[in-house]
Design a protein around this motif. Sequence first.
Motif, PDB file in Angstrom:
ATOM      1  N   ASP A  22       0.698  -1.185  -0.146  1.00 39.89           N
ATOM      2  CA  ASP A  22      -0.104   0.057  -0.183  1.00 39.89           C
ATOM      3  C   ASP A  22       0.924   1.348   0.149  1.00 39.89           C
ATOM      4  OD1 ASP A  22      -2.362  -1.470   0.115  1.00 39.89           O
ATOM      5  OD2 ASP A  22      -2.917  -1.410   2.023  1.00 39.89           O
ATOM      6  N   ARG A  23       1.832   1.179   0.866  1.00 37.04           N
ATOM      7  CA  ARG A  23       2.779   2.367   0.804  1.00 37.04           C
ATOM      8  C   ARG A  23       3.526   2.728  -0.557  1.00 37.04           C
ATOM      9  NH1 ARG A  23       8.224   3.832   2.706  1.00 37.04           N
ATOM     10  NH2 ARG A  23       8.282   5.674   3.716  1.00 37.04           N
ATOM     11  N   LYS A  24       4.005   1.590  -1.253  1.00 42.59           N
ATOM     12  CA  LYS A  24       4.652   1.627  -2.303  1.00 42.59           C
ATOM     13  C   LYS A  24       3.600   2.258  -3.496  1.00 42.59           C
ATOM     14  CE  LYS A  24       7.954  -1.833  -1.967  1.00 42.59           C
ATOM     15  NZ  LYS A  24       8.491  -3.275  -2.383  1.00 42.59           N
ATOM     16  N   LEU A  25       2.270   1.903  -3.556  1.00 41.21           N
ATOM     17  CA  LEU A  25       1.379   2.153  -4.479  1.00 41.21           C
ATOM     18  C   LEU A  25       0.815   3.684  -4.161  1.00 41.21           C
ATOM     19  CD1 LEU A  25      -1.129  -0.907  -4.665  1.00 41.21           C
ATOM     20  CD2 LEU A  25       0.358  -0.029  -6.465  1.00 41.21           C
ATOM     21  N   LYS A  26       1.057   4.075  -2.823  1.00 36.38           N
ATOM     22  CA  LYS A  26       0.537   5.741  -2.573  1.00 36.38           C
ATOM     23  C   LYS A  26       1.841   6.400  -3.123  1.00 36.38           C
ATOM     24  CE  LYS A  26      -1.863   4.820   1.541  1.00 36.38           C
ATOM     25  NZ  LYS A  26      -2.137   4.977   2.930  1.00 36.38           N
ATOM     26  N   ILE A  27       3.076   5.922  -2.728  1.00 38.64           N
ATOM     27  CA  ILE A  27       4.362   6.737  -3.520  1.00 38.64           C
ATOM     28  C   ILE A  27       4.303   6.944  -5.079  1.00 38.64           C
ATOM     29  CG2 ILE A  27       6.862   6.912  -3.550  1.00 38.64           C
ATOM     30  CD1 ILE A  27       7.032   5.728  -0.849  1.00 38.64           C
ATOM     31  N   ILE A  28       3.939   5.668  -5.696  1.00 37.46           N
ATOM     32  CA  ILE A  28       3.751   5.898  -7.050  1.00 37.46           C
ATOM     33  C   ILE A  28       2.933   6.561  -7.554  1.00 37.46           C
ATOM     34  CG2 ILE A  28       3.401   4.212  -9.283  1.00 37.46           C
ATOM     35  CD1 ILE A  28       5.104   2.256  -7.591  1.00 37.46           C
ATOM     36  N   GLY A  29       1.651   6.574  -6.853  1.00 38.13           N
ATOM     37  CA  GLY A  29       0.525   7.421  -7.343  1.00 38.13           C
ATOM     38  C   GLY A  29       0.669   8.680  -7.150  1.00 38.13           C
ATOM     39  N   SER A  30       1.592   9.029  -6.257  1.00 37.57           N
ATOM     40  CA  SER A  30       1.906  10.760  -5.877  1.00 37.57           C
ATOM     41  C   SER A  30       2.581  11.247  -6.851  1.00 37.57           C
ATOM     42  CB  SER A  30       2.479  10.794  -4.279  1.00 37.57           C
ATOM     43  OG  SER A  30       1.595  10.236  -3.464  1.00 37.57           O
ATOM     44  N   VAL A  31       3.820  10.519  -7.284  1.00 32.70           N
ATOM     45  CA  VAL A  31       4.773  10.802  -8.175  1.00 32.70           C
ATOM     46  C   VAL A  31       4.062  10.833  -9.638  1.00 32.70           C
ATOM     47  CG1 VAL A  31       6.743  10.006  -9.428  1.00 32.70           C
ATOM     48  CG2 VAL A  31       6.817   9.793  -7.204  1.00 32.70           C
ATOM     49  N   LEU A  32       3.215   9.971  -9.987  1.00 33.86           N
ATOM     50  CA  LEU A  32       2.467  10.026 -11.263  1.00 33.86           C
ATOM     51  C   LEU A  32       1.404  11.250 -11.345  1.00 33.86           C
ATOM     52  CD1 LEU A  32       1.646   6.261 -12.242  1.00 33.86           C
ATOM     53  CD2 LEU A  32       3.552   7.642 -13.146  1.00 33.86           C
ATOM     54  N   GLY A  33       0.703  11.556 -10.243  1.00 31.99           N
ATOM     55  CA  GLY A  33      -0.026  12.429 -10.371  1.00 31.99           C
ATOM     56  C   GLY A  33       0.833  13.965 -10.315  1.00 31.99           C
ATOM     57  N   VAL A  34       1.713  14.216  -9.704  1.00 26.96           N
ATOM     58  CA  VAL A  34       2.507  15.254  -9.773  1.00 26.96           C
ATOM     59  C   VAL A  34       3.048  15.459 -11.124  1.00 26.96           C
ATOM     60  CG1 VAL A  34       4.922  16.510  -8.869  1.00 26.96           C
ATOM     61  CG2 VAL A  34       3.061  15.254  -7.412  1.00 26.96           C
ATOM     62  N   ALA A  35       3.634  14.262 -11.643  1.00 24.23           N
ATOM     63  CA  ALA A  35       4.132  14.313 -13.045  1.00 24.23           C
ATOM     64  C   ALA A  35       2.871  14.857 -14.031  1.00 24.23           C
ATOM     65  CB  ALA A  35       4.573  13.107 -13.463  1.00 24.23           C
ATOM     66  N   PHE A  36       1.732  14.201 -13.971  1.00 21.87           N
ATOM     67  CA  PHE A  36       0.693  14.684 -14.680  1.00 21.87           C
ATOM     68  C   PHE A  36       0.180  15.944 -14.568  1.00 21.87           C
ATOM     69  CE2 PHE A  36      -4.005  15.080 -15.188  1.00 21.87           C
ATOM     70  CZ  PHE A  36      -4.116  14.607 -16.647  1.00 21.87           C
ATOM     71  N   LEU A  37       0.120  16.725 -13.438  1.00 21.10           N
ATOM     72  CA  LEU A  37       0.003  18.199 -13.303  1.00 21.10           C
ATOM     73  C   LEU A  37       1.010  18.821 -13.921  1.00 21.10           C
ATOM     74  CD1 LEU A  37      -1.599  18.142  -9.583  1.00 21.10           C
ATOM     75  CD2 LEU A  37      -2.939  18.254 -11.557  1.00 21.10           C
ATOM     76  N   ALA A  38       2.325  18.493 -13.765  1.00 18.89           N
ATOM     77  CA  ALA A  38       3.084  19.513 -14.396  1.00 18.89           C
ATOM     78  C   ALA A  38       3.175  19.271 -15.957  1.00 18.89           C
ATOM     79  CB  ALA A  38       4.668  18.665 -13.981  1.00 18.89           C
ATOM     80  N   LEU A  39       2.683  18.017 -16.529  1.00 17.92           N
ATOM     81  CA  LEU A  39       2.677  18.077 -17.883  1.00 17.92           C
ATOM     82  C   LEU A  39       1.341  19.058 -18.348  1.00 17.92           C
ATOM     83  CD1 LEU A  39       3.494  16.655 -20.565  1.00 17.92           C
ATOM     84  CD2 LEU A  39       1.654  14.893 -19.949  1.00 17.92           C
ATOM     85  N   ILE A  40       0.234  18.940 -17.700  1.00 18.09           N
ATOM     86  CA  ILE A  40      -0.834  19.815 -18.003  1.00 18.09           C
ATOM     87  C   ILE A  40      -0.404  21.297 -17.906  1.00 18.09           C
ATOM     88  CG2 ILE A  40      -3.117  20.583 -17.187  1.00 18.09           C
ATOM     89  CD1 ILE A  40      -3.154  17.808 -18.745  1.00 18.09           C
ATOM     90  N   GLY A  41       0.182  21.664 -16.733  1.00 22.74           N
ATOM     91  CA  GLY A  41       0.765  22.939 -16.659  1.00 22.74           C
ATOM     92  C   GLY A  41       1.589  23.504 -17.689  1.00 22.74           C
ATOM     93  N   TRP A  42       2.582  22.680 -18.241  1.00 18.53           N
ATOM     94  CA  TRP A  42       3.637  22.727 -19.353  1.00 18.53           C
ATOM     95  C   TRP A  42       2.736  23.085 -20.605  1.00 18.53           C
ATOM     96  CZ3 TRP A  42       8.023  24.547 -20.248  1.00 18.53           C
ATOM     97  CH2 TRP A  42       8.812  24.397 -21.874  1.00 18.53           C
ATOM     98  N   PHE A  43       1.763  22.307 -20.889  1.00 18.71           N
ATOM     99  CA  PHE A  43       0.916  22.434 -22.145  1.00 18.71           C
ATOM    100  C   PHE A  43       0.094  23.802 -21.970  1.00 18.71           C
ATOM    101  CE2 PHE A  43       0.530  17.612 -22.635  1.00 18.71           C
ATOM    102  CZ  PHE A  43       1.534  17.559 -23.506  1.00 18.71           C
TER     103      PHE A  43
END
Length: 134
Positions: A22-43
Amino acid sequence: MAAVREALPEGRYGRSQDQRADRKLKIIGSVLGVAFLALIGWFGYDYLAGNDISAELIKSKIVSDTRAEAHLEVRKDRDTDGHCTLRALSTDGGEVGRAAFPFDEHSDRIDKIVTLRTTSRATAVQLQGCTADS
């Protein structure tokens, strides 16, 4: 007879396998969420900063069988020169006129009424787009 336990007591000897997963999934989800928000911001930034000239067709009026007028509002940088392309459409949607109008005034907002010549009676005027001159 004494009861024999098959499993270790809960929470006594560290985290269980499920808690670690569960802890690993939370970390991976957080990293992917931040990357997605950064990509949307860049676009979004690229879209807003990348357009040197933007225009809006405020209104249009069919003056005669061979002319149409359009009121354009153009927003650009003061030092940017460019042109906007308009086209006139007939009743069946065919193109009856097309023209590019330059905007080289040193102002960041220009309101201009332009006249578009047509080959036959137009029913609508459409803004194709604007580009900056290189």
